[in-house]
Scaffold this active site. Structure first.
Site, mmCIF file in Angstrom:
data_model
loop_
_atom_site.group_PDB
_atom_site.id
_atom_site.type_symbol
_atom_site.label_atom_id
_atom_site.label_comp_id
_atom_site.label_asym_id
_atom_site.label_seq_id
_atom_site.Cartn_x
_atom_site.Cartn_y
_atom_site.Cartn_z
ATOM 1 N N CYS A 53 -20.981 54.165 27.095
ATOM 2 C CA CYS A 53 -20.276 55.060 26.170
ATOM 3 C C CYS A 53 -21.098 56.331 25.931
ATOM 4 O O CYS A 53 -22.316 56.269 25.757
ATOM 5 C CB CYS A 53 -20.025 54.334 24.849
ATOM 6 N N CYS A 57 -23.739 56.367 18.472
ATOM 7 C CA CYS A 57 -23.711 55.484 17.294
ATOM 8 C C CYS A 57 -25.004 54.646 17.251
ATOM 9 O O CYS A 57 -25.282 53.886 18.183
ATOM 10 C CB CYS A 57 -22.492 54.576 17.338
ATOM 11 N N CYS A 60 -25.200 50.810 18.130
ATOM 12 C CA CYS A 60 -24.397 50.249 19.216
ATOM 13 C C CYS A 60 -25.115 50.128 20.562
ATOM 14 O O CYS A 60 -25.562 51.130 21.125
ATOM 15 C CB CYS A 60 -23.137 51.095 19.383
ATOM 16 N N CYS A 97 -7.858 41.399 19.900
ATOM 17 C CA CYS A 97 -8.254 42.791 19.684
ATOM 18 C C CYS A 97 -9.018 43.257 20.920
ATOM 19 O O CYS A 97 -10.034 42.675 21.276
ATOM 20 C CB CYS A 97 -9.129 42.869 18.437
ATOM 21 N N CYS A 129 -4.186 44.067 18.965
ATOM 22 C CA CYS A 129 -4.890 45.178 18.312
ATOM 23 C C CYS A 129 -5.702 45.884 19.390
ATOM 24 O O CYS A 129 -6.125 45.259 20.363
ATOM 25 C CB CYS A 129 -5.813 44.603 17.236
ATOM 26 N N CYS A 189 -6.413 49.010 10.929
ATOM 27 C CA CYS A 189 -7.582 48.166 10.676
ATOM 28 C C CYS A 189 -8.773 49.113 10.628
ATOM 29 O O CYS A 189 -9.040 49.815 11.599
ATOM 30 C CB CYS A 189 -7.733 47.151 11.810
ATOM 31 N N ARG A 261 -11.864 41.134 6.642
ATOM 32 C CA ARG A 261 -12.341 40.352 7.804
ATOM 33 C C ARG A 261 -13.862 40.257 7.832
ATOM 34 O O ARG A 261 -14.553 41.270 7.848
ATOM 35 C CB ARG A 261 -11.833 41.002 9.098
HETATM 36 S S1 SF4 Z 1 -19.533 52.175 18.582
HETATM 37 FE FE1 SF4 Z 1 -20.454 52.050 20.639
HETATM 38 S S2 SF4 Z 1 -18.709 51.939 22.007
HETATM 39 FE FE2 SF4 Z 1 -17.919 52.685 20.049
HETATM 40 S S3 SF4 Z 1 -18.022 54.899 20.185
HETATM 41 FE FE3 SF4 Z 1 -19.971 54.271 19.280
HETATM 42 S S4 SF4 Z 1 -21.378 54.058 21.040
HETATM 43 FE FE4 SF4 Z 1 -19.289 54.086 21.835
#
Ligand code: SF4
Length: 363
Positions: A53, A57, A60, A97, A129, A189, A261
């Protein structure tokens, strides 16, 4: 009593900090007024496209810029997804999901395949979802037409603390995506993560942002951070169970009709801790041994816990009727080939930059 959409941070903090027993009693009372306390909805989360990705974040392991042990994969096929959905159904899940590690949805073959996955799971009489990143109104309409039941897009934290975790996409884009979903009949959600270093005011701020949406989200996942090595938040201390229970209880009180949840972080919780979360108003869990990429309790363990607590899995479409699913050839909404300009704030977050540097030296 009418739902309130004008909660303030001060009011929510006051609830969050009530003496524990009072908080629990009040939350359990609200819960019983709006839900069957012995029914818990079970969802299965399926990572249909893992890793790689472009976002940053801080929590993540799927962010390509950090060095984690995660093995990525391209988009799964419709038949693979169908097989997994059938397995989830036979294990007691009423909802699948599907998560893809994308910044936003792009019109094209991959999105067409996701639409086909939605149709396929809807036809298995399960709630479907998706969590695919930012989406436009037209993309939301196409998902709705395919038979999507819910769209997940988390606010993650308060608007202020969000800036300490993510620099590649803005809070307003999250709210706009939720707004696009709301223009369809797909349910919303949206929730967040605690334990990222935020303070109580940030937790309350996130609940203000969610509870003042009108309508409030139909489901709100509360995650406890699972720190993953290589991510900027790898060294965060686990969230004490008491804080998780307080967060669940407060969410229940300010959003009485929502399904709250219990999401990531359940492996770190005892059964007693989870039972208290259910008592405080949690009425949904994710089942399956993985939550996208982080560990989750085994399905059998969950079923044993349900038996011990006398809980029953919620049936599909108990809260809202099954959406109709229109086949691709009869579709009214077509790809517009949109190229929306989602924002990229681009401010510097030291710990994200450090984790990125560390990943380069390890590569
Ligand atoms: S949470 Fe992870 S998968 Fe989702 S946008 Fe952020 S870096 Fe990408």
């Amino acid at each position: 009593m009418a739902l309130r959409h004008d909660w303030t941070k001060e009011e929510i903090l006051e609830i969050y900090n009530k003496p524990f027993m009072e908080l629990l009693y009040e939350a359990a009372t609200v819960h019983r007024q709006h839900h069957d306390p012995n029914t818990v909805q079970v969802s299965t989360l399926l990572s249909i496209k893992t890793g790689g990705c472009p976002e940053d974040c801080g929590y993540c392991p799927q962010a390509a810029r950090y060095h984690t042990d995660l093995e990525g994969n391209d988009l799964m096929s419709v038949s693979q997804v169908k097989a997994q959905a059938l397995r989830a159904k036979s294990a007691g899940s009423s909802r699948v999901c599907m998560g893809a590690a994308w910044r936003n949805v792009r019109d094209g073959e991959e999105f067409d395949n996701v639409l086909e996955m939605v149709r396929t799971i809807n036809k298995l009489d399960m709630e479907v979802c998706c969590t695919l990143g930012m989406i436009t109104e037209n993309q939301a309409q196409r998902l709705a037409e395919a038979g999507l039941y819910a769209y997940n897009h988390n606010l993650d934290s308060s608007e202020e603390y969000y800036k300490e975790v993510i620099s590649t996409r803005g809070y307003q884009d999250r709210l706009d995506t939720i707004g696009n979903v709301r223009k369809t009949n797909v349910t919303v959600c949206s929730g967040g993560i605690i334990g990222m270093g935020e303070n109580e005011a940030d937790r309350a701020g996130m609940l203000v942002a969610l509870s003042t949406l009108n309508p409030q989200p139909e489901s709100v996942p509360i995650n406890a951070l699972v720190p993953v090595e290589g991510t900027p938040l790898e060294e965060q201390e686990p969230v004490p169970i008491w804080e998780m229970i307080r967060m669940v209880a407060t969410t229940r009180i300010v959003m009485p009709e929502t399904q709250v949840r219990l999401s990531a972080g359940r492996t770190q919780m005892s059964r007693e801790g989870q039972a208290m979360c259910f008592f405080a108003g949690a009425n949904s869990i994710f089942a399956g041994d993985k939550l996208l990429t982080t560990p989750n309790p085994d399905v059998n363990e969950d079923m044993e816990m349900f038996k011990m607590l006398g809980l029953n899995p919620q049936k599909a479409f108990e809260k809202k009727a099954q959406p109709e699913s229109v086949d691709a050839e009869n579709s009214k909404y077509q790809s517009k080939g949109e190229k929306p300009k989602w924002t990229r704030p681009g401010h510097e977050i030291d710990r994200n930059l450090q984790a990125q540097e560390k990943a380069k030296t390890k590569a």
